[in-house]
Scaffold this motif. Structure first.
Motif, PDB file in Angstrom:
ATOM      1  N   GLY A   1       0.806  -1.211   0.000  1.00 52.25           N
ATOM      2  CA  GLY A   1       0.000   0.000   0.000  1.00 52.25           C
ATOM      3  C   GLY A   1       0.838   1.259   0.000  1.00 52.25           C
ATOM      4  N   GLN A   2       1.938   1.228   0.745  1.00 53.77           N
ATOM      5  CA  GLN A   2       2.824   2.400   0.776  1.00 53.77           C
ATOM      6  C   GLN A   2       3.347   2.727  -0.615  1.00 53.77           C
ATOM      7  N   ALA A   3       3.807   1.702  -1.334  1.00 55.21           N
ATOM      8  CA  ALA A   3       4.327   1.927  -2.688  1.00 55.21           C
ATOM      9  C   ALA A   3       3.252   2.514  -3.594  1.00 55.21           C
ATOM     10  N   SER A   4       2.030   2.027  -3.435  1.00 55.29           N
ATOM     11  CA  SER A   4       0.932   2.519  -4.271  1.00 55.29           C
ATOM     12  C   SER A   4       0.558   3.950  -3.933  1.00 55.29           C
TER      13      SER A   4
ATOM     14  N   VAL B   1       2.259   6.362  -2.374  1.00 57.52           N
ATOM     15  CA  VAL B   1       3.301   7.336  -2.707  1.00 57.52           C
ATOM     16  C   VAL B   1       3.418   7.499  -4.217  1.00 57.52           C
ATOM     17  N   GLY B   2       3.332   6.393  -4.929  1.00 61.81           N
ATOM     18  CA  GLY B   2       3.456   6.459  -6.383  1.00 61.81           C
ATOM     19  C   GLY B   2       2.286   7.148  -7.067  1.00 61.81           C
ATOM     20  N   LEU B   3       1.099   7.019  -6.481  1.00 66.70           N
ATOM     21  CA  LEU B   3      -0.097   7.603  -7.096  1.00 66.70           C
ATOM     22  C   LEU B   3      -0.355   9.039  -6.656  1.00 66.70           C
ATOM     23  N   ALA B   4       0.435   9.546  -5.719  1.00 69.68           N
ATOM     24  CA  ALA B   4       0.207  10.896  -5.193  1.00 69.68           C
ATOM     25  C   ALA B   4       0.147  11.970  -6.282  1.00 69.68           C
TER      26      ALA B   4
ATOM     27  N   ALA C   1       3.565  -3.876  -6.142  1.00 70.80           N
ATOM     28  CA  ALA C   1       2.740  -2.672  -6.031  1.00 70.80           C
ATOM     29  C   ALA C   1       3.362  -1.496  -6.766  1.00 70.80           C
ATOM     30  N   SER C   2       4.686  -1.435  -6.810  1.00 67.86           N
ATOM     31  CA  SER C   2       5.334  -0.337  -7.530  1.00 67.86           C
ATOM     32  C   SER C   2       5.085  -0.424  -9.030  1.00 67.86           C
ATOM     33  N   ILE C   3       4.788  -1.621  -9.507  1.00 66.43           N
ATOM     34  CA  ILE C   3       4.494  -1.825 -10.930  1.00 66.43           C
ATOM     35  C   ILE C   3       2.984  -1.716 -11.194  1.00 66.43           C
ATOM     36  N   CYS C   4       2.194  -2.259 -10.261  1.00 69.89           N
ATOM     37  CA  CYS C   4       0.728  -2.292 -10.419  1.00 69.89           C
ATOM     38  C   CYS C   4       0.074  -1.464  -9.311  1.00 69.89           C
ATOM     39  N   MET C   5       0.408  -0.180  -9.245  1.00 69.80           N
ATOM     40  CA  MET C   5      -0.036   0.668  -8.137  1.00 69.80           C
ATOM     41  C   MET C   5      -1.549   0.783  -8.053  1.00 69.80           C
TER      42      MET C   5
END
Length: 235
Positions: free
Chosen positions: A64-67, A69-72, A163-167
């Motif tokens: 969830g963290q990766a998603s 932060v990446g989607l911000a 998650a970093s790939i499929c955020m």
């Protein structure tokens, strides 16, 4: 195996890493069923369930963290219809300083869940399993290496990478929604609010005051904030 990593060294690393993980998982379960972990001494079944529930939830927290932060910086309206739950989460998470609040609560959640995992699967002192050589038991049990491999590879690293790939896809489920709100509640309660005071102090000493995306706190909001900071320091 990552795309393009077909050279002999990468293949070797993937194979021996997988072997170490499988061996660690088998040993951890062996310790649980022989009642040689902190929680399994009385209730091995409860220890087993808590271990896997903890690992699963940890994977959701880490992914969830990766998603989040990446989607911000991404406009959530782009996936409003295709990923409605992701939209619900990011629509709130991207408002004001909510991402910082989530990250603060999330860090406490990680520590708490890892504590439960270690309580369930971590070996007790002088654990002895299946007559394994002493040096093997010292490396995997005495140093906690088996638990480190299990927790990191199963509960953390794999979901962070995925998650970093499929955020957008990763958090499009109600478990992620529940996890997000758990982190927000932890932050709201104020258990970790002392971190804000430390952040403000470091910013002042560095000559770079912390920038907020929200209006300055005043009145009751300001009082409630500092009350939680004092509460956190008292803990």
């Amino acid at each position: 195996m990552a795309y393009g990593e077909n050279d002999p060294l990468s293949i070797f690393k993937n194979i021996y890493s997988t072997i170490l993980l499988i061996f660690s998982v088998i040993c951890i379960h062996g310790l649980i069923f022989t009642k040689q972990t902190g929680l399994s001494e009385n209730q091995p079944i409860i220890a087993l369930v808590l271990l896997w529930v903890g690992i699963f939830w940890l994977s959701m927290i880490e992914g969830g963290q990766a998603s989040h932060v990446g989607l911000a910086p991404i406009d959530e309206e782009l996936f409003k219809d295709s990923h409605p739950i992701t939209y619900k989460i990011t629509h709130f998470c991207n408002k004001g300083d909510n991402l910082d609040r989530y990250l603060l609560g999330r860090q406490f959640g990680v520590i708490f869940v890892v504590f439960c995992i270690n309580l369930s699967g971590g070996p007790i002192a002088d654990a002895d399993l299946w007559g394994l050589p002493g040096w093997v038991q010292q490396i995997f049990f005495g140093t906690g290496f088996a638990m480190i491999l299990f927790t990191c590879m199963v509960g953390q690293l794999n979901t962070q990478v995925n998650a970093s790939i499929c955020m957008i896809d990763f958090i499009n489920n109600y478990i992620s929604l529940f996890t997000f709100w758990c982190c927000m509640v932890v932050e709201f309660v104020g258990i970790v609010h002392s971190s804000y005071a430390i952040q403000l102090a470091i910013g002042q000493m560095a000559g770079k005051p912390i920038q907020s995306r929200e209006p300055p706190k005043e009145g009751f909001t300001l009082l409630f904030f500092w009350a939680r900071v004092l509460f956190s320091f008292a803990l």
